[in-house]
Design a protein around this motif. Structure first.
Motif, PDB file in Angstrom:
ATOM      1  N   ALA A 222       0.813  -1.222   0.000  1.00  0.00           N
ATOM      2  CA  ALA A 222       0.000   0.000   0.000  1.00  0.00           C
ATOM      3  C   ALA A 222       0.842   1.266   0.000  1.00  0.00           C
ATOM      4  O   ALA A 222       0.433   2.305  -0.527  1.00  0.00           O
ATOM      5  N   ASN A 223       2.028   1.203   0.575  1.00  0.00           N
ATOM      6  CA  ASN A 223       2.908   2.380   0.633  1.00  0.00           C
ATOM      7  C   ASN A 223       3.935   2.396  -0.493  1.00  0.00           C
ATOM      8  O   ASN A 223       5.003   2.991  -0.369  1.00  0.00           O
ATOM      9  N   GLN A 224       3.592   1.713  -1.586  1.00  0.00           N
ATOM     10  CA  GLN A 224       4.463   1.669  -2.773  1.00  0.00           C
ATOM     11  C   GLN A 224       5.818   1.011  -2.493  1.00  0.00           C
ATOM     12  O   GLN A 224       6.821   1.357  -3.113  1.00  0.00           O
ATOM     13  N   ILE A 225       5.844   0.083  -1.547  1.00  0.00           N
ATOM     14  CA  ILE A 225       7.069  -0.662  -1.263  1.00  0.00           C
ATOM     15  C   ILE A 225       7.242  -1.744  -2.324  1.00  0.00           C
ATOM     16  O   ILE A 225       6.288  -2.424  -2.689  1.00  0.00           O
ATOM     17  N   SER A 226       8.447  -1.910  -2.808  1.00  0.00           N
ATOM     18  CA  SER A 226       8.718  -2.917  -3.826  1.00  0.00           C
ATOM     19  C   SER A 226       8.499  -4.315  -3.252  1.00  0.00           C
ATOM     20  O   SER A 226       8.923  -4.601  -2.123  1.00  0.00           O
ATOM     21  N   PRO A 227       7.857  -5.213  -4.003  1.00  0.00           N
ATOM     22  CA  PRO A 227       7.644  -6.583  -3.517  1.00  0.00           C
ATOM     23  C   PRO A 227       8.934  -7.281  -3.105  1.00  0.00           C
ATOM     24  O   PRO A 227       8.929  -8.096  -2.184  1.00  0.00           O
TER      25      PRO A 227
END
Length: 293
Positions: A222-227
């Protein structure tokens, strides 16, 4: 092998009678007869005699399970409409149940593989398919794929996120390993690591998740963290199942592709050697109420 839109392939002298019956998927009970004639209780998702959909190279074919190796959790299948020479042992990652969702997946894949040039000959198609690289996943690593499949499909579990080590950590450790092994920083290893990270981040939401993992993915990123900074070895290993398909569509020279295949196998050897350090995930129910190690 080459398929029609129905998934049962025909190919002139190679073809046989094709069955298009999807209604009866079970032909035996829950006991399985092994090679030595012993009857053993089945603890695998697919049963002897069951009709399934099976990945072969880039296509999905209708097949029938002829034999079950419950110990190794592999299946000896016959591709319906094809001669027996194509029969083979496959892992659980190659098989799917026959249902509307998977039949749509089969149809969509066929549409993707249709040649843009309608005059492309059969020989040209085979030449193109020959570029498909073969990535051998060691059996000890395949067991992790099988175990996780059982966790999610039979026990309703999910990998607890974030993982430690995560994919990014594992890739950095591999880069260190290659540098120590080669006695210097390897440009090739660096390119392979960067490519794996990029492919993983893009492929995860599109083709590496079970349907029941989608909500967890949405929440985790949700916070645009890379998988690659959230998921771990279990999901990274799934990427290697899909890499032949992904790389087939990439514009890569054959010589470069062969070198890449060698480097990918080297990475899998590293993953196998360090598996006791990398496959440490805890599992939980979707609501997080229960975890298992």
């Amino acid at each position: 092998m080459r398929s029609s839109n129905s998934g049962s392939a025909t190919d002139d002298d190679e073809s046989a009678t094709i069955s298009d019956e999807y209604d009866a998927t079970m032909e035996t009970d829950t006991d399985v007869v092994s090679k030595d004639g012993a009857v053993e209780s089945l603890s695998t998702p697919f049963r002897q005699g069951e009709k399934v959909l099976a990945y072969h190279n880039l296509r999905i074919y209708e097949a029938k399970v002829l034999e079950v190796d419950s110990k190794e959790k592999r299946y000896y299948i016959h591709y319906l409409g094809w001669k027996q020479k194509w029969d083979e042992w496959v892992g659980i990652d190659r098989l799917m149940n026959i249902n509307n969702e998977n039949l749509q997946k089969q149809k969509a894949l066929e549409n993707e593989l249709k040649p843009k040039n309608p005059n492309m000959t059969k020989g040209m198609k085979r030449k193109t398919m020959s570029k498909l690289i073969d990535i051998h996943i060691p059996s000890s690593l395949k067991k992790h794929l099988v175990n996780y499949s059982e966790y999610i499909t039979h026990m309703g579990k999910l990998v607890k996120l974030p993982c430690s080590p995560n994919v990014d950590d594992i890739l950095k450790l591999y880069l260190e390993h290659r540098s120590n092994k080669d006695g210097r920083e390897s440009d090739t290893a660096g390119e392979v690591v960067s490519g794996l990270r990029c492919y993983f981040d893009k492929a995860l939401p599109a083709m590496l998740l079970y349907k029941t993992e989608s909500q967890q993915y949405q929440q985790a990123t949700a916070n645009q963290i890379s998988p690659s900074k959230i998921y771990g070895a279990e999901h990274l290993l799934r990427l290697f199942v899909k890499l032949p398909e992904i790389l087939f569509h990439a514009n890569i020279e054959e010589e470069t592709l062969r070198e890449l295949q060698h480097n990918l196998q080297d990475f899998l050897k590293f993953l196998q050697k360090k598996q006791s350090l990398f496959f440490l995930s805890s599992y939980e129910t979707p609501d997080g109420s229960c975890t298992i190690e």
